[in-house]
Design a protein around this motif. Structure first.
Motif, short mmCIF file in Angstrom:
data_model
loop_
_atom_site.label_atom_id
_atom_site.label_comp_id
_atom_site.label_asym_id
_atom_site.label_seq_id
_atom_site.Cartn_x
_atom_site.Cartn_y
_atom_site.Cartn_z
N ARG A 1 77.21 23.51 -31.73
CA ARG A 1 76.26 22.92 -32.53
C ARG A 1 76.91 21.64 -33.33
NH1 ARG A 1 73.53 27.44 -35.72
NH2 ARG A 1 75.41 27.51 -36.73
N GLY B 1 63.45 18.51 -36.32
CA GLY B 1 62.13 18.22 -35.86
C GLY B 1 61.97 17.96 -34.51
N SER C 1 61.73 18.80 -30.21
CA SER C 1 61.66 19.78 -28.98
C SER C 1 61.96 19.24 -27.70
CB SER C 1 60.16 20.29 -29.08
OG SER C 1 59.77 21.05 -30.22
N GLN D 1 69.26 29.01 -28.54
CA GLN D 1 69.64 28.79 -29.85
C GLN D 1 69.89 27.25 -30.23
OE1 GLN D 1 72.78 31.93 -31.08
NE2 GLN D 1 72.96 31.82 -28.70
N SER E 1 66.09 25.97 -30.59
CA SER E 1 65.61 26.36 -32.04
C SER E 1 66.29 25.64 -33.13
CB SER E 1 65.77 27.88 -32.08
OG SER E 1 65.19 28.66 -31.17
N PHE E 2 67.61 25.39 -33.00
CA PHE E 2 68.35 24.59 -34.18
C PHE E 2 67.84 23.30 -34.17
CE2 PHE E 2 71.53 21.45 -35.37
CZ PHE E 2 71.84 21.87 -36.55
N CYS E 3 67.50 22.52 -33.17
CA CYS E 3 66.82 21.16 -33.17
C CYS E 3 65.57 21.34 -33.53
CB CYS E 3 67.00 20.60 -31.50
SG CYS E 3 68.52 20.19 -30.90
N GLN E 4 64.67 22.02 -33.32
CA GLN E 4 63.32 22.21 -33.81
C GLN E 4 63.39 22.38 -35.15
OE1 GLN E 4 61.94 25.24 -31.18
NE2 GLN E 4 60.38 24.00 -30.47
N ARG E 5 64.26 23.20 -35.62
CA ARG E 5 64.13 23.37 -37.19
C ARG E 5 64.88 22.52 -38.09
NH1 ARG E 5 67.15 27.57 -36.55
NH2 ARG E 5 69.09 26.78 -37.14
N ALA E 6 66.10 22.10 -37.55
CA ALA E 6 66.83 21.19 -38.49
C ALA E 6 66.30 19.71 -38.19
CB ALA E 6 68.23 21.31 -38.05
N LYS F 1 68.13 13.00 -41.03
CA LYS F 1 67.84 14.54 -40.74
C LYS F 1 69.33 15.19 -40.16
CE LYS F 1 63.09 14.03 -39.33
NZ LYS F 1 61.80 14.18 -38.40
N ALA G 1 71.55 17.98 -42.27
CA ALA G 1 71.69 19.01 -41.33
C ALA G 1 73.13 19.52 -41.47
CB ALA G 1 71.31 19.00 -39.98
#
Length: 318
Positions: A260, A301, A303, A291, A294-299, A149, A153
């Motif tokens: 990031r 998976g 939290s 931010q 949110s990036f860690c959740q989206r890219a 992942k 990313a």
């Protein structure tokens, strides 16, 4: 006198006390405590004093004071009190004794610093002033599962043309130049302070020499005019369970793309050879937290695993 009235005696920590120290630290930080891997090194550091409090011959508390900033600042770390002794004033007594001992041996001490988590009440700021605050993102994952992942990313950010800023790994000479640059100290470092895994250091040559002896990876978005810097400590074992490793990444600066990119680069480099579960603590400027989460959740998976309530560096006179 107050310590004697509670039946306390103080002594310097030794190797033989290790098991007793571990016995009073079992519930600290929910299984991610650094003390099992730090204790033996701490008691050998020439500028650190590690003091124990004993009651009826048994260790019931520990605290350490590390002298930094060319002998002018005492950093209080590692406070531990046995569960049955908490709320009885032991913490204040052992800290006072350790500071008095250290001050006698380092007479130029002027300041005391410590780092705390969770929101602080107004009573704290009667004694201390706030140097800086960082937010914490806590991430749990299996190293082998997260690596693909991470690669995806990074490739996606590079392909987008706007999301990736190639991190630069800093050598020792680069570190000395970059971290002592007045602009970096003023505009990038939080409170003009290098915070490395909860320990605060002023940006000085002597402190950098201390940090350069540690197993750290230093990165920046530029060697010339950096706006984001990061430090990553080599992973180490924690008591959470078999095979668990803790990883600390400190990021300084307010620009999201650089933060990031360095997070991904540091994480990829640190876990590439790890076989099992990792507990990663990522420290950052508060304005970046949402931010980055949110990036860690989206890219990836991932939290936030727990709410530490922030990382606060506090300071007062001695």
């Amino acid at each position: 006198m107050e310590a004697a009235s509670q039946g306390l005696e103080f002594c310097l920590a030794e190797e033989a006390h290790f098991e007793q120290v571990m016995s009073i630290s079992g519930d600290v930080y929910g299984g991610i405590d650094y003390m099992p891997v730090r204790y033996r090194g701490w008691i050998r550091e020439p500028d650190r004093r590690v003091v124990l409090a004993k009651k009826e011959g048994r260790v019931i508390a520990l605290v350490s004071v590390n002298v930094v900033d060319d002998g002018h600042t005492a950093v209080v770390e590692g406070l531990r009190v046995a569960p049955a002794e908490r709320g009885k004033g032991v913490a204040g007594l052992i800290q006072r004794h350790c500071l008095e001992l250290t001050k006698a041996q380092f007479p130029e001490l002027e300041l005391r610093r410590c780092t705390r988590s969770r929101p602080l009440g107004p009573e704290v700021f009667v004694k201390f002033q706030l140097v800086c605050k960082q937010e914490i993102l806590a991430l749990c994952f299996e190293a082998a599962e997260i690596l693909p992942k991470l690669e995806a990313a990074v490739e996606q950010m590079k392909a987008s043309g706007a999301g990736w800023e190639e991190p630069v790994v800093l050598g020792a000479d680069d570190v000395r130049r970059v971290f002592l640059s007045p602009g970096v100290v003023r505009d990038v470092l939080p409170g003009e302070t290098i915070v490395q895994d909860w320990a605060p250091y002023k940006a000085s040559r002597s402190n950098l020499e201390t940090l350069l002896k540690r197993d750290l990876v230093w990165m920046a978005d530029s060697k010339d005019e950096p706006s984001v810097l990061s430090l990553c400590q080599a992973p180490y074992s924690i008591p959470m369970g078999a095979g668990w490793q803790r990883l600390n990444i400190d990021i300084f600066g307010k620009q999201l793309p650089g933060a990031r990119s360095q997070f991904l680069a540091q994480l990829r480099g640190a876990i590439g050879t790890l076989p099992g579960p990792v507990y990663c603590l990522l420290y950052m400027e508060p304005s970046l937290w949402q931010q980055m989460h949110s990036f860690c959740q989206r890219a990836l998976g991932l939290s936030n695993d727990r709410d530490f309530g922030g990382q606060y560096v506090l300071e007062t006179g001695i």
